[in-house]
Design an enzyme around this catalytic site. Structure first.
Site, short mmCIF file in Angstrom:
data_model
loop_
_atom_site.label_atom_id
_atom_site.label_comp_id
_atom_site.label_asym_id
_atom_site.label_seq_id
_atom_site.Cartn_x
_atom_site.Cartn_y
_atom_site.Cartn_z
N ASP A 281 1.47 5.21 1.45
CA ASP A 281 1.13 6.22 2.44
C ASP A 281 1.70 7.56 2.01
OD1 ASP A 281 -0.09 4.34 4.09
OD2 ASP A 281 1.82 3.79 5.00
N ASP B 86 10.26 4.38 13.06
CA ASP B 86 10.99 3.33 13.76
C ASP B 86 12.41 3.09 13.23
OD1 ASP B 86 9.81 2.29 11.48
OD2 ASP B 86 8.78 0.64 12.49
N ASP C 131 0.85 -1.20 0.00
CA ASP C 131 0.00 0.00 0.00
C ASP C 131 0.88 1.25 0.00
OD1 ASP C 131 0.93 0.02 2.63
OD2 ASP C 131 -0.87 -0.98 3.34
P1 ATP Z 1 4.41 -2.88 5.61
O1 ATP Z 1 5.13 -3.38 4.43
O2 ATP Z 1 4.13 -3.94 6.58
O3 ATP Z 1 3.20 -2.05 5.32
P2 ATP Z 1 5.38 -0.44 6.68
O4 ATP Z 1 6.74 0.02 7.07
O5 ATP Z 1 4.69 0.32 5.61
O6 ATP Z 1 5.48 -1.97 6.34
P3 ATP Z 1 3.18 0.32 8.30
O7 ATP Z 1 2.66 -0.30 9.54
O8 ATP Z 1 2.32 0.39 7.10
O9 ATP Z 1 4.51 -0.47 7.97
O10 ATP Z 1 3.66 1.77 8.73
C1 ATP Z 1 3.99 2.79 7.81
C2 ATP Z 1 5.15 3.61 8.36
O11 ATP Z 1 4.80 4.20 9.61
C3 ATP Z 1 6.42 2.83 8.64
O12 ATP Z 1 7.21 2.67 7.48
C4 ATP Z 1 7.10 3.67 9.69
O13 ATP Z 1 7.76 4.78 9.12
C5 ATP Z 1 5.93 4.18 10.49
N1 ATP Z 1 5.61 3.30 11.62
C6 ATP Z 1 4.74 2.26 11.63
N2 ATP Z 1 4.69 1.67 12.82
C7 ATP Z 1 5.54 2.35 13.61
C8 ATP Z 1 5.93 2.22 14.98
N3 ATP Z 1 5.41 1.27 15.74
N4 ATP Z 1 6.84 3.10 15.45
C9 ATP Z 1 7.36 4.07 14.67
N5 ATP Z 1 7.04 4.22 13.39
C10 ATP Z 1 6.14 3.39 12.85
MG MG Z 2 2.64 0.06 4.92
#
Ligand code: ATP
Ligand code: MG
Length: 457
Positions: free
Chosen positions: A56, A148, A54
């Site tokens: 963001d 993170d 997805d």
């Molecule tokens: P995925 O491929 O699982 O979607 P993702 O990195 O995009 O991985 P998401 O949960 O969609 O994970 O979160 C989007 C963004 O928000 C992350 O890339 C990170 O920058 C931030 N983020 C998400 N969860 C946290 C957390 N627990 N603490 C700090 N930053 C976070």
């Molecule tokens: Mg994501």
């Protein structure tokens, strides 16, 4: 702190793989005079040559301002206020820049002194430093610092076609390194789920955590017990339902997290039968990973049915050929899930069909002529049959029982009748298994309704 700007194309960033909707949202925000960047997992995955699941977008506009820019926009969430912009079936999530906890701003990461109270402009936390909300808006730099890992803190500007990097994320992508932003002690206390995220990105992206990170994760793993169990349910699905379930499982076990998330399962894994059970779980996860890669559906009920099968059997305490009544099955199933819910809140819509899969095992094994048609017609048949085959693979049921069900499900009504007749003519269950005792008159016990009538929602 000054960011470094990189021409995105120089780093293998393939713009043609970015969702047109996400580009449109970022562009639309910039046209309206705000910032508009793609951020997080989508930028990371594209730089790693993977397809993001997805997209963001992040901006300096408040949710209200974002809503005014787009016709099909809706503000959602309380803990995290976000805007969803809808493009047909696709939804682009837009978040306003958020600030990191106090003390994190200057100079990278300073010791955090905002514990246990609402201090200054930082977000609220619990006594032990866990973040309660995260709605304090900040600058782009603040936003990068509260993320993170460095690889998750990269911004893509679709107008300038460049990457914005405050923390060395581009270098870390290149080195395939998971580097935490700030100190593990603080960042894991703020949000222990970040430890699970280390394991997940390690499993999913095959990246190497920076030196010392795994040690910190191992050391602080008990913090996970303080995370609301509903959130852990979501995280468990992210670990197991994205085609890297086997790798996730190995990470959880190696790092002592299976004991926290699934204590009963872990206890069985450490018991005399542990190896067999481990091979059952791994084989189920392999199968799930394969199905997901082939875009076939998977259900969380199956995952939990597998993980909690032995704890369920132990709880049921059935020996040999004893006939088990529905009520006992549901009571044992409910008890196992009630216990599991202390760590990971498995909703009823998942636990009910899981117990049903278990319940059906007894009937699939017994093959009473009257129950054959209802079993074949059940909407859980497929999952229950797969589960039976999984059990056969570890020698828990005869393979011929599975083969029988494999054959009968493809036959028409006549063919099925014949198979059932052959079986009952042959003196009960096929395969010459031990004779069954006569069943007591059937009465539907309370609490033993199938999931379909249970208001599963
Ligand atoms: P995925 O491929 O699982 O979607 P993702 O990195 O995009 O991985 P998401 O949960 O969609 O994970 O979160 C989007 C963004 O928000 C992350 O890339 C990170 O920058 C931030 N983020 C998400 N969860 C946290 C957390 N627990 N603490 C700090 N930053 C976070
Ligand atoms: Mg994501």
């Amino acid at each position: 702190m000054k960011p470094v700007y990189y021409p995105a194309a120089d780093f293998g960033f393939d713009r043609s793989r970015v969702s047109a909707a996400a580009l449109d949202v970022a562009q639309g925000l910039q046209d309206a005079g705000y910032d508009g960047y793609l951020v997080g997992g989508c930028v990371r995955d594209l730089l790693l040559g993977m397809t993001p699941k997805d997209f963001d977008v992040t901006t300096n506009a408040t949710p209200e301002q974002v809503r005014k820019v787009f016709r099909r926009a809706r503000i959602i969430g309380r803990r995290f206020r976000l805007v969803h912009v809808r493009y047909g079936r696709e939804v682009i999530e837009v978040a306003t820049y958020r600030a990191a906890p106090q003390g994190a701003k200057k100079n990278g990461w300073l010791p955090w002194n905002g514990r246990g109270k609402k201090s200054g402009s930082g977000p609220r936390t619990t006594e032990d430093g866990r973040l309660l909300d995260d709605n304090v808006y900040g600058t782009l730099e603040d936003d990068a610092l509260r993320r993170d890992f460095t690889i998750n803190a990269l911004y893509y500007d679709p107008v300038e076609e460049q990457l914005v990097d405050f923390l060395g994320g581009v270098r870390d992508i290149d080195a395939r390194c998971i580097r935490l932003i700030g100190k593990p002690a603080e960042r894991f206390a703020e949000d222990p789920v970040r430890m699970l995220r280390v394991l997940r990105f390690k499993a999913k992206l095959d990246l190497e955590p920076e030196r010392g990170l795994m040690k910190a994760v191992h050391k602080q793993r008990e913090l996970l017990a303080g995370v609301p169990s509903a959130r852990l349910f979501d995280e468990v699905l992210k670990l197991f339902h994205h085609a890297h379930g086997v790798a996730s499982w190995r990470e959880l076990r190696e790092n002592g997290f299976s004991a926290i998330l699934f204590p009963r399962t872990e206890a069985c894994l450490e018991g005399p039968d542990g190896e067999t059970m481990e091979s059952m779980i791994v084989s189920a996860l392999e199968n799930t990973d394969r199905r997901i890669s082939q875009d076939k559906p998977v259900i969380p009920a199956y995952l939990f049915a597998v993980l909690l099968w032995r704890p369920f059997q132990d709880r049921l305490g059935v020996s040999g050929d004893e006939i088990v009544h529905n009520e006992r099955i549901w009571q044992a199933g409910d008890a196992v899930f009630a216990e599991q819910c202390r760590q990971v809140a498995v909703p009823r819509r998942v636990s009910s069909p899981a117990i049903e899969i278990w319940h059906m095992q007894f009937n699939l094994e017994r093959r009473r002529p009257k129950s054959i048609e209802p079993l074949l017609a059940s909407k859980r048949f497929r999952a229950a049959y797969d589960f039976l085959a999984l059990r056969a693979s570890i020698g828990e049921v005869p393979q011929e029982t599975v083969d029988w069900w494999t054959r009968i499900q493809d036959l028409d009504a006549d063919g099925r009748r014949q198979m059932v007749q052959q079986m009952s003519g042959g003196g009960g269950n096929e395969g010459g298994g031990p004779k069954r005792r006569r069943r007591r008159p059937r009465r539907r016990p309370r609490g033993a309704r199938p999931a379909a009538d249970r208001g599963a929602g």
